[in-house]
Design a protein around this motif. Structure first.
Motif, PDB file in Angstrom:
ATOM      1  N   VAL A 139       0.835  -1.208   0.000  1.00 15.46           N
ATOM      2  CA  VAL A 139       0.000   0.000   0.000  1.00 15.46           C
ATOM      3  C   VAL A 139       0.865   1.251   0.000  1.00 15.46           C
ATOM      4  N   MET A 140       1.932   1.247   0.814  1.00 12.75           N
ATOM      5  CA  MET A 140       2.804   2.428   0.890  1.00 12.75           C
ATOM      6  C   MET A 140       3.577   2.624  -0.409  1.00 12.75           C
ATOM      7  N   ALA A 141       3.988   1.530  -1.034  1.00 10.79           N
ATOM      8  CA  ALA A 141       4.691   1.649  -2.306  1.00 10.79           C
ATOM      9  C   ALA A 141       3.778   2.240  -3.380  1.00 10.79           C
ATOM     10  N   THR A 142       2.511   1.842  -3.373  1.00 13.72           N
ATOM     11  CA  THR A 142       1.554   2.397  -4.330  1.00 13.72           C
ATOM     12  C   THR A 142       1.299   3.878  -4.073  1.00 13.72           C
ATOM     13  N   ALA A 143       1.247   4.260  -2.802  1.00 16.28           N
ATOM     14  CA  ALA A 143       0.937   5.641  -2.451  1.00 16.28           C
ATOM     15  C   ALA A 143       2.079   6.600  -2.775  1.00 16.28           C
ATOM     16  N   THR A 144       3.321   6.083  -2.766  1.00 14.79           N
ATOM     17  CA  THR A 144       4.475   6.970  -2.959  1.00 14.79           C
ATOM     18  C   THR A 144       5.137   6.784  -4.316  1.00 14.79           C
ATOM     19  N   GLY A 145       4.566   5.926  -5.167  1.00 13.52           N
ATOM     20  CA  GLY A 145       5.154   5.703  -6.482  1.00 13.52           C
ATOM     21  C   GLY A 145       5.977   4.442  -6.513  1.00 13.52           C
ATOM     22  N   ALA A 146       6.456   4.095  -7.679  1.00 11.38           N
ATOM     23  CA  ALA A 146       7.244   2.865  -7.866  1.00 11.38           C
ATOM     24  C   ALA A 146       8.464   2.882  -6.968  1.00 11.38           C
ATOM     25  N   GLY A 147       8.692   1.793  -6.306  1.00 13.51           N
ATOM     26  CA  GLY A 147       9.832   1.695  -5.404  1.00 13.51           C
ATOM     27  C   GLY A 147       9.545   2.245  -4.037  1.00 13.51           C
ATOM     28  N   GLY A 148       8.512   3.079  -3.921  1.00  9.27           N
ATOM     29  CA  GLY A 148       8.111   3.572  -2.615  1.00  9.27           C
ATOM     30  C   GLY A 148       8.931   4.720  -2.112  1.00  9.27           C
ATOM     31  N   GLY A 149      10.226   4.695  -2.300  1.00  5.51           N
ATOM     32  CA  GLY A 149      11.068   5.745  -1.763  1.00  5.51           C
ATOM     33  C   GLY A 149      11.087   5.780  -0.248  1.00  5.51           C
ATOM     34  N   ILE A 150      10.675   4.702   0.376  1.00  3.07           N
ATOM     35  CA  ILE A 150      10.575   4.684   1.825  1.00  3.07           C
ATOM     36  C   ILE A 150      11.368   3.510   2.372  1.00  3.07           C
ATOM     37  N   GLY A 151      12.181   3.788   3.362  1.00  2.00           N
ATOM     38  CA  GLY A 151      12.812   2.706   4.107  1.00  2.00           C
ATOM     39  C   GLY A 151      11.930   2.374   5.291  1.00  2.00           C
ATOM     40  N   ILE A 152      11.397   1.170   5.319  1.00  2.00           N
ATOM     41  CA  ILE A 152      10.422   0.794   6.341  1.00  2.00           C
ATOM     42  C   ILE A 152      11.085  -0.084   7.381  1.00  2.00           C
ATOM     43  N   HIS A 153      10.899   0.296   8.631  1.00  2.00           N
ATOM     44  CA  HIS A 153      11.387  -0.522   9.741  1.00  2.00           C
ATOM     45  C   HIS A 153      10.216  -1.287  10.325  1.00  2.00           C
TER      46      HIS A 153
END
Length: 362
Positions: A139-153
Motif C-alpha cells: 500500500v505504501m509503495a503504491t501511495a508513494t510511487g514505484a519503489g516507494g522511496g521509503i525505508g520501512i522498519h
C-alpha cells in the motif's frame, strides 16, 4: 451372498432408525463444505489498524488516505501518542500500527535503519503478522510511487522471532479441552444408558446432581492434567513464555473446562447412543473449533455471518484469552470480556444440561 445382503440390509435399517445419526451423516458434510468454502481465506481483509502521525505533512496524509481506500485495512483510530498505540494492542482492538516520525519527509529514500516510519504488527500469529506487513508495504509503495522511496522498519510485537508455536499452543489447549471434556463426558453417560446401568444409578439414593458431578469429576481432573502437561511442554520444550499471570490462566482454563463438560453433558441428554454422541461431540465440535475459533484462520477475514457464528464457539474466547495472558502478558482488563463470556456460557450450558437431564428413562 444372501447372508451378505441381509447384513447390508440390517446396517441400512439400523442407520435409518437413528434419525439423529442419519441427519448428522447427511447434513454435516454439507455444513462443513459450506463453512470451509467461505471461512478459509488466505487474503487479507479489513485488518484493524491505528496510525500515529508525528509528521502530519502532505506525504503522510497521502499514505493514510491510501490505507483508508484499501479494502485490506481499516484505520480505527489516529492515536495521539505511542502509549495509546500500546493500549490498543493490549486490548486486542488492532493488529497493526503505522508510526510516522516527526522528520518523515526528510528520511524518505533512506535505509530502513534511518527511516522515520515504522510498521508494528501483533506477532502472536506469525503468519498473519507477516501478511500484514507485506500488504502494508504494498500500500505504501503504491501511495508513494514505484519503489516507494521509503525505508520501512518493521517490528513484530510480542513475538519478534515469529515462532509459530506462540500461536499454536493456545489453540491446542482449547482444542484438547473441548475434545477431552465434551466427547468423553457425553460418551460416558450415554454408555450408561446403553448398558442399562443408568437405571441402577437413578434408583440409588444419590441425587441426579451428584450423579452428574461424579461423572464430570474424572474428566475435570484429566483436563487439568492435560493443561499442565501442555504448558510444561510449551515452556520447557517449545520455549513459549507465560508472560502473564498463571493464576488468571488457571481461572480461564477452569472456566473453559466447565463449559466443555457442560456441553458434553448437554449432548448426552439429547442422544441415546454412543455413536451419535461421538459424531456430535467429535465431528460436530472439532471442526467448528478448528475453523471458527481463530486457531487456523483469522476471524476478521471471514464474512460477517461466519463471524457471528464464531461468537458462539467457546474455544474462540478461550484461545483469545490465553494468547493475551501467555503471549502478550497483559492485565485482566484486556481479557475481562473473554472471561465474562466464558463464564456466561458455563452457566447457560450447565443450566440447559440440568434441565434436559432425565431422572427417568421412560
Amino acid at each position: 451372498m444372501r447372508q451378505f445382503k441381509s447384513f447390508v440390509k440390517k446396517e441400512f435399517l439400523q442407520i435409518f432408525r437413528d434419525r439423529r445419526t442419519l441427519l448428522i451423516l447427511l447434513a454435516m458434510p454439507l455444513v462443513l463444505v459450506m463453512a470451509l468454502g467461505y471461512a478459509i481465506k488466505t487474503e487479507l481483509n479489513n485488518a484493524r489498524m491505528a496510525v500515529f502521525d508525528a509528521s502530519k505533512d502532505a506525504r503522510t496524509l497521502r499514505i493514510k488516505e491510501a490505507f483508508r481506500a484499501s479494502k485490506w485495512f481499516t484505520i480505527v483510530e489516529e492515536a495521539p501518542t505511542m502509549a495509546r498505540i500500546d493500549e490498543l494492542f493490549s486490548r486486542g482492538e488492532i493488529s497493526m500500527a503505522l508510526v510516522f516520525g516527526p522528520d518523515f519527509a526528510a528520511t524518505m529514500g533512506k535505509p530502513a535503519g534511518e527511516t522515520a516510519i515504522q510498521v508494528i504488527a501483533d506477532g502472536t500469529d506469525p503468519n498473519q503478522a507477516a501478511m500484514l506487513t507485506a500488504y502494508a508495504q504494498g500500500v505504501m509503495a503504491t501511495a508513494t510511487g514505484a519503489g516507494g522511496g521509503i525505508g520501512i522498519h518493521t517490528r513484530m510485537l510480542y513475538n519478534p522471532q515469529q515462532k509459530s508455536s506462540y500461536n499454536f499452543v493456545p489453540g491446542v489447549m482449547g482444542l484438547v479441552l473441548m475434545l477431552i471434556c465434551a466427547m468423553m463426558t457425553s460418551v460416558a453417560i450415554v454408555r450408561e444408558k446403553e448398558t442399562g446401568t443408568m437405571e441402577v444409578l437413578l434408583a440409588s439414593p444419590m441425587k441426579p446432581l451428584h450423579i452428574i458431578l461424579s461423572k464430570m469429576a474424572p474428566y475435570f481432573t484429566l483436563s487439568v492434567v492435560n493443561i499442565v502437561t501442555v504448558l510444561l511442554l510449551a515452556v520447557f520444550v517449545m520455549g513459549v513464555p507465560i508472560r502473564g499471570s498463571i493464576a488468571w490462566l488457571s481461572v480461564a482454563s477452569v472456566l473453559f473446562i466447565v463449559v466443555a463438560l457442560a456441553l458434553g453433558l448437554l449432548i448426552s441428554t439429547l442422544v441415546d447412543r454412543q455413536m451419535s454422541a461421538l459424531l456430535v461431540s467429535g465431528i460436530g465440535l472439532m471442526m467448528p473449533t478448528l475453523v471458527f475459533s481463530g486457531l487456523i484462520f483469522p476471524i476478521e477475514n471471514m464474512p460477517a455471518a461466519l463471524r457471528w457464528i464464531s461468537d458462539i464457539i467457546p474455544a474462540r474466547w478461550y484461545i483469545s484469552a490465553v494468547r493475551k495472558i501467555m503471549i502478550e502478558g497483559t492485565g485482566p482488563e484486556s481479557f475481562a470480556k473473554e472471561l465474562c463470556i466464558i463464564a456466561l456460557m458455563a452457566v447457560v450450558l450447565m443450566a440447559a444440561a440440568m434441565k434436559k437431564f432425565k431422572v427417568r428413562l421412560c
